[in-house]
Design a protein around this motif. Structure first.
Motif, PDB file in Angstrom:
ATOM      1  N   HIS A  77      64.735  32.639 117.579  1.00 29.79           N
ATOM      2  CA  HIS A  77      64.420  31.267 117.175  1.00 29.79           C
ATOM      3  C   HIS A  77      65.679  30.507 116.772  1.00 29.79           C
TER       4      HIS A  77
ATOM      5  N   TRP B 200      67.814  29.844 120.310  1.00 25.53           N
ATOM      6  CA  TRP B 200      67.297  28.854 121.259  1.00 25.53           C
ATOM      7  C   TRP B 200      67.305  27.456 120.636  1.00 25.53           C
ATOM      8  N   THR B 201      67.058  27.391 119.320  1.00 28.16           N
ATOM      9  CA  THR B 201      67.108  26.092 118.638  1.00 28.16           C
ATOM     10  C   THR B 201      68.530  25.552 118.622  1.00 28.16           C
TER      11      THR B 201
ATOM     12  N   MET C  18      69.547  24.347 122.113  1.00 24.05           N
ATOM     13  CA  MET C  18      68.918  23.081 122.480  1.00 24.05           C
ATOM     14  C   MET C  18      69.557  21.913 121.741  1.00 24.05           C
ATOM     15  N   ILE C  19      69.834  22.101 120.456  1.00 27.44           N
ATOM     16  CA  ILE C  19      70.451  21.023 119.670  1.00 27.44           C
ATOM     17  C   ILE C  19      71.847  20.718 120.183  1.00 27.44           C
TER      18      ILE C  19
ATOM     19  N   PHE D 175      64.814  25.391 125.750  1.00 28.58           N
ATOM     20  CA  PHE D 175      63.405  25.109 125.461  1.00 28.58           C
ATOM     21  C   PHE D 175      62.486  25.921 126.373  1.00 28.58           C
TER      22      PHE D 175
ATOM     23  N   PHE E  86      61.944  29.336 124.936  1.00 31.69           N
ATOM     24  CA  PHE E  86      60.940  29.280 123.876  1.00 31.69           C
ATOM     25  C   PHE E  86      59.539  29.178 124.463  1.00 31.69           C
TER      26      PHE E  86
END
Length: 390
Positions: A307, A310-311, A314-315, A330, A333
């Motif tokens: 988590h 991948w967050t 993406m950010i 994304f 996820f």
């Protein structure tokens, strides 16, 4: 074209997310999907069961639970099973459980009850109650449950007994909550489902490491061979999970997850009751033998790391307008969520949980390990005397 490029940082973070994604895939397909896979195998006739129905002793330990006895005991006593007895060990008489049991024995000749002596000291009263029940039992096979648990059908004992093969000495069953309302109950219900998917999944994979006394069976002979609870007699808890951890092997343990073999507890109303139960199990988990606890911990760590990566990917992709990198992050996820939702909800359906997990799943997926860490922290800071016999 800048939207389709990535810098080295994004590539490293995406690669890490991808690796963690694969680890999560392995855990879900090889461990958490075991209950659903077994249910499918049973329906297809690919699982061997015995046809013998040996006599059974059902043992229930109670403490100030007259209301639970009035609500649930008849369902245990009226099981469709050829020969069984029900032994209730009462640890307190302040709520008139004794009077109710005496009256009930007139209607049910296979019901017996005894009590824990008030003078008992320096030993866990729950363990003493279990030992008294075992000593009083007539039969080799013993099935354990709690006073607050209601069998979901009169076939509960038959379905547990179909696993009593000559090689079997331990049978693990599933226990869940009745459908309830409120955020606390939803948290507890998911935690119970996920915990069961984990420890029953390990058992179905041939690596049993714990059991829960709400729905559990083992042979009296095994109990005496292992000298009962002598290995952890100084602990207040451990009469179910720690004992099974010490005696269960791939060869002697089976799992029963048929919906008609489930016992259910009433909806959770008080956070304190749930917290004390979870803290109790956390206090004994550190004493488990085997690698299963570490493997479970690695799954939790890889989940949180997934988590985070991948967050972050993406950010970073969005901030640099690298939409491809953000989209891949994304997508990872989304793929994991889809796989997780399918396995969790199919398992919940097999167990007739009457609740689906879709919108709440990402929340519980993060909340569950945080809760587990919280119980462990409580164990670290609570006085050791709180976990020892009194």
């Amino acid at each position: 074209m800048e939207a389709f490029t990535s810098d080295s940082t994004e590539i490293i973070v995406l690669a890490a997310a991808g690796g963690l994604f694969l680890i999560q895939i392995i855990y879900y397909l090889c461990l958490y999907n075991r209950i659903h896979a077994r249910s499918r195998a049973v329906k297809q006739g690919d699982t061997h069961f015995t046809q013998e129905l040996p006599p059974i002793s059902v043992i229930i330990c109670v403490c100030e639970e007259s209301e639970n006895l009035r609500r649930n005991l008849s369902a245990v006593l009226e099981q469709d099973y050829p020969k069984f007895e029900v032994i209730v060990i009462n640890d307190d008489d302040t709520d008139k459980s004794e009077d109710y049991l005496t009256i009930l024995e007139e209607k049910y000749p296979h019901l017996y009850h005894s009590f824990v002596p008030e003078s008992s000291r320096y030993i866990s009263r729950k363990k003493l109650a279990v030992m008294l029940g075992i000593k009083a039992s007539k039969y080799d096979w013993m099935v354990f449950t709690n006073a607050d648990c209601m069998p979901q059908s009169n076939q509960w004992l038959r379905l547990m007994a179909r696993n009593f093969t000559p090689r079997t000495q331990v049978v693990l069953g599933y226990s869940g909550y009745e459908r309830g309302k409120g955020w606390l109950h939803k948290r507890a219900a998911f935690d119970n489902l996920f915990t069961s998917m984990r420890y029953l999944g390990f058992a179905l994979a041939g690596s049993p490491y714990m059991g829960i006394g709400r729905n559990l069976a083992y042979r009296k002979e095994l109990f005496y061979q292992q000298k009962g609870f002598s290995a952890h007699l100084n602990l207040q808890r451990g009469d179910d999970d720690l004992f099974i951890n010490h005696v269960a092997t791939p060869e002697n343990t089976r799992v029963e997850t048929d919906a008609k073999a489930i016992v259910r507890m009433p909806p959770l109303l008080r956070a304190k009751d749930w917290e004390e139960e979870k803290i109790g199990y956390a206090s004994t988990a550190r004493l488990y033998h085997g690698m299963q606890r570490r493997l479970a911990g690695f799954e939790t760590l890889s989940r949180l790391a997934f988590h985070a990566t991948w967050t972050a990917a993406m950010i970073i992709g969005i901030l640099h307008f690298h939409w491809l990198a953000a989209g891949v992050a994304f997508l990872l996820f989304l793929l994991r969520f889809t796989m997780q939702a399918v396995i969790v909800n199919k398992t919940a359906c097999d167990l007739e949980e009457q609740r689906s997990y879709y919108f709440t799943l990402p929340v519980f997926d993060l909340l569950q390990p945080i809760q587990s860490l919280r119980w462990k922290w409580y164990c670290l800071f609570r006085k050791k005397s709180g976990f020892l016999r009194k």
